[in-house]
Design a protein around this motif. Structure first.
Motif, PDB file in Angstrom:
ATOM      1  N   ASN A   1     -25.100  17.259  21.095  1.00 36.41           N
ATOM      2  CA  ASN A   1     -24.758  16.764  22.241  1.00 36.41           C
ATOM      3  C   ASN A   1     -24.512  15.663  22.147  1.00 36.41           C
ATOM      4  O   ASN A   1     -23.495  15.074  22.824  1.00 36.41           O
ATOM      5  N   ARG A   2     -25.171  14.479  21.637  1.00 36.97           N
ATOM      6  CA  ARG A   2     -25.629  13.489  21.535  1.00 36.97           C
ATOM      7  C   ARG A   2     -24.073  12.686  20.877  1.00 36.97           C
ATOM      8  O   ARG A   2     -23.614  11.593  21.448  1.00 36.97           O
TER       9      ARG A   2
ATOM     10  N   LYS B   1     -21.097  12.688  22.682  1.00 34.52           N
ATOM     11  CA  LYS B   1     -20.788  12.583  23.825  1.00 34.52           C
ATOM     12  C   LYS B   1     -20.810  10.711  23.227  1.00 34.52           C
ATOM     13  O   LYS B   1     -20.039   9.787  24.221  1.00 34.52           O
TER      14      LYS B   1
END
Length: 673
Positions: free
Chosen positions: A180-181, A184
């Motif tokens: 997810n990081r 993003k």
């Protein structure tokens, strides 16, 4: 160490040493300098630790020679002679081929503001600070051995925990969160992060490739070495990541840029990225190159190969002291002349005394601006200024980006205004704007002083240095700088006599840290004084006014002025007045005077003494400024060390930062008990 007791020259102190770069990167750097015959550079091997390599140009090609450290601590190229260090080996090969294809004729020097790189995103200056801190934390350690024969072991000890301070280290997060990081942050081939796995012993490197995140286990073997499956082994995660920046070695792609962990300091990230791409970092296209000069690629005294009967150490003649030089009439340059009596009153006590002529304006009034009025605290301001991109494109400001507000003061350059600057990102920030009036512009073939100041300030970025935001060339030349709302330290202390002594020591400690940074960047300030220390808050100081700063020549470590001027004599060391030579040790003398100003709450040093009287007081009478009434004894002892007549006995700014930090912690503890 050689058998005659001679110490090797540290590679990081010579200008042709680039640190831990690859052979491909070395070739790009040399090609950028046109592959001149015999031009060379020295680099540290990526693996194993402690070895070096020479990259040298011959017939428009680059040849590489490994310098291997032997079991006896000596260094040699394959089938070559032994030397006590890689620099001494290079000295030998400037006059003897001895297995190298051509003589080493010219060192490919780093540029003035470039520092050797230790790891990706980490300079040798950064690493040295970590090494010093580690040694200081170990009781009873032999520092000579730690930084000498056991240096590689010390580096490994320190490097084992360095990954925790890197932007790519995210700590203990799971696989899904890492994906997810990266998503993003934006997928890009080679973007990566490192996470700790649940067993708290192993790690994983997560890499973006073709819009997906791939995971590689970093395992630890029985010898406590880290590695990816079927890949090479390393003493720590930091070295492993550095390796995969340079080589693909079984990964889908090389590592390129970090996916920063949440909350990682923006200024630190920019600094990491600035020296992450080595050929670009060392390119002459990105930094204005200093004027060319003959290159002396090694120390002045060559060290011969070690033999069974080493030659005796040559005797060194005793240098004349400044006092001796004066008495023997060997001084050919007069003291800077004081202003004539018929000149305006402000000039009589102007630059000679270290003040700036007001030019019919009131001086800067720090009461006009407050942190509260800006709607933020000192740390918020620092985060904003530290995040401003430091590239040539961002420094080139358009007039439409600048809104001028109230005038804060004026001086020999023009005026200073408070203002707002709109960055390319659209963010608006508070700034101070120095302007050079049109009638004060020099002839077309001359460069304005304000532009010279801008060029000095452009590469500098430290939380205790006033950073440059940019330059605008419109109806007048504008130098856009960080805003320090409380103004000059001396003026502030004159109006705030109630400030505690340990608070003043805190500010002086910060000044020492800022000067330590300038020293590491090979800059000499030449005008360090309390008037050039600006306050963001009562607990946050920044060094300003780089109009007199000069980049030190790397071959002699001092700057020699070509002509006299209206200098701030009362802040200058004796050797500056008589020989016009300035270096970081002359800045140390000025720091001592700045300490005296601050601890006496803004009093003028030497009071009504004139220039010749000051020199007689310091040199002939061997006197020093008296201890201010409220000054701590240990603080005054530091001042006296700064005013040692022999500059070699004065402390470095690294020493001063350590000393002032210790004193501040003691005083803080005493004040709270």
């Amino acid at each position: 160490m050689a058998s005659n007791g001679t110490y090797p020259v540290k590679p990081s102190t010579v200008p042709y040493f680039y640190g831990r770069i690859t052979r491909d990167e070395a070739e790009e750097i040399l090609k950028d300098r046109h592959s001149v015959e015999g031009m060379f550079l020295l680099r540290e091997s990526i693996n194993p630790l402690g070895n070096y390599a020479i990259s040298v140009c011959h017939a428009e090609k680059v040849h590489h020679y490994s310098i291997e450290k032997q079991t006896d601590g000596m260094y040699m190229i394959p089938s070559g002679k032994k030397f006590i260090g890689p620099v001494e080996l290079i000295v030998h090969h400037t006059v003897n081929k001895d297995g190298i294809i051509t003589l080493l004729r010219e060192g490919c020097e780093r540029l003035d503001n470039q520092v050797p790189v230790a790891f990706r995103g980490m300079t040798y200056n950064d690493l040295e600070k970590e090494l010093v801190a580690k040694v200081d934390s170990i009781r009873g350690v032999n520092k000579e051995k730690a930084f000498g024969t056991q240096r590689e072991h010390l580096v490994i000890m320190v490097a084992k925990n360095l990954h925790t301070k890197q932007p790519w280290y995210h700590g203990k997060i799971n696989r899904t969160e890492s994906e997810n990081r990266i998503k993003k942050a934006g997928h890009k081939d080679g973007k990566f992060l490192v996470r700790q796995r649940d067993d708290k012993k192993t790690f994983a490197v997560c890499i973006s490739f073709k819009q997906e995140t791939r995971h590689y286990l970093i395992d630890k073997d029985g010898n406590n070495k880290f590695g990816i499956q079927d890949g090479p082994k390393f003493d720590c995660v930091m070295m492993l990541i550095d390796h995969y920046h340079n080589k693909q070695d079984g990964l889908l792609c090389k590592l390129t840029e970090p996916c920063p962990s949440p909350g990682f300091d923006v200024a630190q990230l920019d600094r990491y990225m600035s020296c992450n791409c080595y050929p670009e970092y060392f390119s002459i296209q990105n930094v204005q190159r200093r004027p060319s000069r003959p290159t002396v690629p090694a120390p002045p005294t060559p060290v011969p190969p070690v033999s069974s009967n080493p030659p005796p150490v040559p005797a060194i003649g005793k240098r004349k002291s400044l006092k001796e030089a004066m008495t023997q009439n060997s001084l050919h340059r007069p003291l800077p002349q004081p202003p004539a009596e018929e000149q305006p009153a402000w000039l009589k006590s102007g630059d000679w005394e270290g003040t700036t002529p007001a030019r019919h304006h009131e001086p800067f009034d720090s009461r006009r601006i407050t942190i509260k009025g800006l709607g933020m605290d000192a740390n918020e301001l620092e985060c904003i200024y530290g995040s401003v991109p430091r590239t040539i494109a961002h420094f080139d400001l358009k007039r439409s980006q600048i809104e001028l507000e109230e005038e804060l003061g004026a001086g020999q350059f023009g005026s200073v205004c408070k203002g707002m600057c709109t960055l390319r990102s659209g963010q608006k920030i508070h700034v101070a704007v120095k302007t050079l009036k049109q009638e004060d512009l020099p002839a077309a073939d001359q460069e304005p002083e304000l532009i010279k100041e801008a060029k000095v300030m452009m590469p500098l970025s430290h939380k205790h240095i006033v950073r440059m935001i940019g330059v605008c060339k419109a109806e007048s030349i504008m130098l856009v700088l960080e805003l320090a709302p409380l103004g000059q330290l001396n003026s502030y202390l004159q109006k705030n006599k109630g400030m505690s002594h340990h608070n003043i020591v805190e500010l002086l400690w910060q000044v020492a840290m800022g000067m330590e940074y300038l020293e590491s960047m090979k800059f000499v300030h030449r005008d360090l004084a309390a008037r050039n220390v600006l306050l963001v808050s009562e607990h946050f100081a920044k060094i300003s006014d780089f109009g007199m700063s000069k980049a030190l020549c790397l071959d002699n470590n001092y700057y020699e002025a070509k002509e006299s001027g209206k200098w701030p004599l009362k802040w200058y060391a004796p050797e500056c007045v008589y020989f016009w030579k300035f270096d970081s040790k002359s800045d140390v003398w000025s720091y001592g005077v700045t300490m005296w100003e601050a601890t006496s709450y803004g009093e003028r040093p030497y009071r009504k003494m004139k220039g010749q009287e000051v020199i007689k007081f310091l040199v002939d009478d061997k006197q020093r400024l008296a201890q201010p009434d409220l000054c701590d004894d240990e603080v005054y002892k530091v001042m006296l060390r700064c005013w040692e007549f022999d500059k070699h006995l004065r402390p470095s700014f690294h020493d001063l930062a350590l000393a002032m930090g210790n004193i501040y912690r003691r005083l803080s503890k005493e004040s709270s008990s």
